[in-house]
Structures are given as structure tokens and as C-alpha cells.
Design a protein around this motif. Structure first.
Motif, PDB file in Angstrom:
ATOM      1  N   LYS A 360      15.571 -33.462 -19.268  1.00 27.96           N
ATOM      2  CA  LYS A 360      15.669 -32.080 -18.946  1.00 27.96           C
ATOM      3  C   LYS A 360      16.514 -31.825 -17.579  1.00 27.96           C
ATOM      4  O   LYS A 360      15.987 -32.435 -16.679  1.00 27.96           O
ATOM      5  N   ASP A 363      15.436 -26.013 -17.285  1.00 28.98           N
ATOM      6  CA  ASP A 363      14.674 -25.772 -18.823  1.00 28.98           C
ATOM      7  C   ASP A 363      15.556 -26.205 -19.881  1.00 28.98           C
ATOM      8  O   ASP A 363      15.388 -25.943 -21.140  1.00 28.98           O
ATOM      9  N   ASN A 387      15.908 -29.063 -11.120  1.00 25.62           N
ATOM     10  CA  ASN A 387      14.503 -29.871 -11.533  1.00 25.62           C
ATOM     11  C   ASN A 387      15.031 -30.772 -12.588  1.00 25.62           C
ATOM     12  O   ASN A 387      15.702 -30.216 -13.604  1.00 25.62           O
ATOM     13  N   THR A 389      13.717 -33.421 -15.336  1.00 26.55           N
ATOM     14  CA  THR A 389      12.412 -34.096 -16.122  1.00 26.55           C
ATOM     15  C   THR A 389      13.128 -35.553 -16.783  1.00 26.55           C
ATOM     16  O   THR A 389      13.922 -35.445 -17.304  1.00 26.55           O
ATOM     17  N   TYR A 391      11.634 -39.807 -18.040  1.00 25.49           N
ATOM     18  CA  TYR A 391      10.513 -40.696 -18.150  1.00 25.49           C
ATOM     19  C   TYR A 391      10.920 -42.109 -17.415  1.00 25.49           C
ATOM     20  O   TYR A 391      12.014 -42.253 -17.246  1.00 25.49           O
ATOM     21  N   LEU A 396       6.032 -39.500 -18.121  1.00 28.80           N
ATOM     22  CA  LEU A 396       6.760 -38.357 -17.995  1.00 28.80           C
ATOM     23  C   LEU A 396       6.692 -37.900 -16.457  1.00 28.80           C
ATOM     24  O   LEU A 396       5.664 -37.951 -15.777  1.00 28.80           O
ATOM     25  N   GLN A 397       7.709 -37.632 -15.768  1.00 28.52           N
ATOM     26  CA  GLN A 397       7.726 -37.185 -14.264  1.00 28.52           C
ATOM     27  C   GLN A 397       8.973 -36.267 -14.072  1.00 28.52           C
ATOM     28  O   GLN A 397       9.798 -35.997 -14.759  1.00 28.52           O
ATOM     29  N   THR A 398       8.849 -35.721 -12.757  1.00 25.22           N
ATOM     30  CA  THR A 398       9.705 -34.770 -12.337  1.00 25.22           C
ATOM     31  C   THR A 398      10.156 -34.734 -11.242  1.00 25.22           C
ATOM     32  O   THR A 398       9.612 -35.720 -10.116  1.00 25.22           O
TER      33      THR A 398
END
Length: 410
Positions: A360, A363, A387, A389, A391, A396-398
Motif C-alpha cells: 500500500k 490507502d 505512508n 505499508t 511486509y 506487516l510494517q509501515t
């Protein structure tokens, strides 16, 4: 644009697209610089385009179907055919004088005078009190020492190249406005549907067949075509194009793809040129071209947001590497795998690493590099905070990064 945009006729250049590698190491083998690496569009299509020469746009004939009524006062089918023909004729008449020839003049050797090294087409899209502006393909004017525009009355006019953009294969020329009487109306490519009538106007094989018109349909929308910009047999860029079956021949590049209202919906750019392939041509959607053209006509380079990664589609990664190297479970089906992070880039500063799988931006779900490109270049700006998003080793991280400016891919 996996097709190389070739310079028309005598200086036709071909650039090749490399097929998907069978291992992750080979897939990660390095796409130079920049925001985007490659979009691998998959087996059959890549096989078709691997050996192709990208030449200017091609138009194929489509027979208009006529309807018969069951009423007592049935209209003869010949009248309906005439109406269809008249509609196309009116559309062509409206724009034909705005489609011009473009001659790329170079000095081939020290002992010879400068001469046309290749010819293409262009579309007059704007005119003011001083100048008229023409959009064409970058590959039509590439390496030119001089550029001439050939008007429909046969007059040759020296043109200034205001700007070029290799990624979108677009260029803008300028000539005195007193030479121009007709300006093309730009339509919308976002409103197109597969099966719509498409009419191509250009100068196939040079001025001998100037103003040639071919008719076809919109064969496909949002086609993703990989191109190799630095001729290293690695895809460097993915371009979004309209597919048409209208016949496309050398010299048509930069010409107009229009609808039945006489509005320009695309700039003819390339085709698949193989003996076993017929009627697969491509045009740059006019809605994609407009913002680029607006920057080029002012003499400025195209400014694009820059993340600083090369990446591949997760869908191209062999299953065993998805499990062993990326450590993803079956629920993660789409995304892009980072192959390289450029030093001192926004990606490096945010902590992104090789083998991270980006899913991502803000959004927006990112399923492919085409998704990433479209979102980045159409929905964000230089200096904007984004932002991410992703893996990493299955977790899962941001991360947050600030987009930099990049004028050209290296």
C-alpha cells in the motif's frame, strides 16, 4: 511504453524486452535507478513482444455493421452505411489539417549535408498569437539537429523543440502561429470503451502517403507495456497505452488517434511488428499525455515524485521464493518486491530494504508496478509525505517517507 519506440523509417531503432526470469535472484538482477523498475506482463504477451520492433502507430480497418429494422418503412442498409461513412468523414475533415509531418534532420557524416534521417507525424493542439504547438513522439525527434514540420499544404516550417520526455515518449514542438489554420480538439481517453471506433491519421512511410486515414476499434484499455530505455535488455519502465487494431506503419508515430467526433483521444506511438502478429498497435492516452505536454511546452523538464526503489511484481516471483525468501503466507497475493533501494533516497531514509513487499501507498492498494506508478505520478506531488505499508520477513510494517524530485530516470 516492452516496446521500444523506434525512430521512423531510415533510423529505426529497436529496443528489446527481456522475459521473466525463473529465479528470484535473476528477477532481482537490477533495474537502473528510479521509482519504477519493470512490470512483467506475463507469458504470451511478453513472448509476442520480445522480438518486436516498435514502430509508429498502426490502424486496422473495421467494417461498420448496419442495422435493419422490422418496420414497414425500413431504412435501407446502404443509407445507414452512408451515414456511418459520413460521420467518419466529418471527424477526419475536422482534424486532418492539424495532423502534420515531422522531419528529423541530421548530418549523417562530415562529408554530407544534413538530411532527413527519419520522418513521423505530429498533432497541432494549441495556438496563440505568436506560436502554434505540436505534440509528437520523443523517438520521432530524438537526436535531431534540426526539426521541420511539414504542413498539409506541403510547406516546410522550421520548428523549435520545446521539450522531450523519454519515459512517456512525448515531445512538444513550436512553430509560428501564422502558418497554422487548424487546431485539433483534445478529447478524453478516460471515457473510452473497448469496441469504440478509433481512427488514426498520420503519414505512413513519409510524405508520399501524408494524411493517410485508417479505421479500427479500441481493442484494449490500460495495457501495460514494458520498455527498455538504456538498451540493456532489462525493462526500465512500464507505460500505459490504448490498444487498437487500426493499421500502424512507420511514419504514423506522433499522429492522432481520434474518435467519431473528431477529437484526439491518443497519440499513436508503436506497434508489435512480427510476421505472426497483425493489428496490435498502441497509442498514448490523451489524458495521460496532457499534463506532460503542459510541462514540455513551457520548456521545462517533467518533474516526477521519486521514492528511490527498483522493484518487481510479487506475481512474477516463483512460489518457493515467496515462502522461503520473502516468508509470506498465502493471504498475501499482490504487491511489489523491492529489488534495490537507492542510496540517500526517500526509501532508504525511511528504512525500506531489499525484499520488502510493498502492498500500500497511503490507502491505495498496490498490486503491481503499474499501480504504484499511476498512484505516485497521478495522485502525489514532490514534497508530499507518503505512508508505505509493507511486509518484511512475513511481518506487516509501515513506514513514512517524503517524496523527492526526479527529472529523468538514469
Amino acid at each position: 511504453m516492452s516496446e521500444e519506440f523506434n525512430q521512423e523509417q531510415t533510423t529505426e531503432q529497436s529496443k528489446k524486452v527481456k522475459k521473466e526470469k525463473s529465479t528470484l535472484a535473476m528477477l532481482m538482477s537490477g533495474v537502473a535507478g528510479g521509482v519504477i523498475a519493470a512490470l512483467f506482463t506475463g507469458g504470451i504477451f511478453l513472448n509476442m513482444i520480445n522480438d518486436e520492433k516498435a514502430v509508429s502507430s498502426e490502424d486496422s480497418n473495421q467494417n461498420e455493421q448496419t442495422e435493419q429494422t422490422s418496420s414497414e418503412e425500413a431504412v435501407p442498409t446502404t443509407n445507414l452505411a452512408n451515414q456511418s461513412s459520413n460521420s467518419i468523414g466529418s471527424a477526419v475533415e475536422k482534424v486532418s489539417d492539424a495532423v502534420v509531418g515531422v522531419s528529423n534532420i541530421q548530418q549523417i557524416s562530415l562529408w554530407e549535408e544534413s538530411d532527413a534521417a527519419g520522418t513521423g507525424s505530429g498533432v497541432i493542439y494549441k495556438k496563440d498569437d505568436e506560436y502554434a504547438y505540436i505534440v509528437t513522439n520523443n523517438h520521432v525527434v530524438e537526436a535531431a539537429q534540426e526539426v521541420e514540420v511539414i504542413l498539409t499544404n506541403g510547406e516546410h516550417v522550421e520548428a523549435n523543440v520545446m521539450g522531450t520526455d523519454e519515459l512517456t515518449d512525448l515531445a512538444v514542438l513550436r512553430i509560428p502561429s501564422d502558418q497554422v489554420s487548424t487546431v485539433a480538439e483534445l478529447g478524453s481517453s478516460d471515457d473510452l470503451a473497448v469496441g469504440d471506433t478509433a481512427i488514426a491519421i498520420g503519414n505512413p512511410l513519409g510524405q508520399e502517403f501524408a494524411g493517410s486515414v485508417t479505421q479500427g476499434i479500441i481493442s484494449g484499455l490500460d495495457r501495460a507495456v514494458d520498455i527498455d530505455l538504456n538498451n540493456d535488455s532489462q525493462p526500465d519502465w512500464t507505460t500505459n497505452v490504448i490498444q487498437t487494431d487500426a493499421a500502424i506503419n512507420p511514419g504514423n508515430s506522433g499522429g492522432a488517434l481520434i474518435n467519431t467526433n473528431g477529437q484526439v483521444i491518443g497519440i499513436n506511438s508503436m506497434k508489435i511488428a512480427q510476421s505472426q502478429v497483425e493489428g496490435i498497435g498502441f497509442a498514448i492516452p490523451i489524458d495521460d499525455a496532457k499534463p506532460v505536454v503542459e510541462q514540455l511546452e513551457t520548456g521545462n523538464e517533467v518533474v516526477r515524485p521519486f521514492i528511490g526503489i527498483s522493484a518487481i511484481d510479487l506475481s512474477t516471483v516463483p512460489q518457493r521464493h515467496i515462502q522461503e525468501t520473502l516468508q509470506l503466507d498465502e493471504s498475501v497475493e499482490n504487491g511489489v518486491v523491492i529489488a534495490q533501494v537507492e542510496p540517500n533516497s526517500p526509501a532508504e531514509e525511511s528504512g525500506l530494504q531489499q525484499y520488502d513487499v510493498v502492498t500500500k501507498l497511503n490507502d491505495k492498494n498496490i498490486e503491481s508496478m503499474l499501480d504504484l506508478k499511476k498512484y505516485l505520478y497521478n495522485e502525489t506531488e514532490v514534497g508530499e509525505e507518503v505512508n508505505v505499508t509493507f511486509y518484511r520477513e512475513g511481518n506487516l510494517q509501515t513506514a513514512t517517507l517524503v517524496l523527492n524530485e526526479q527529472n529523468n530516470m538514469e
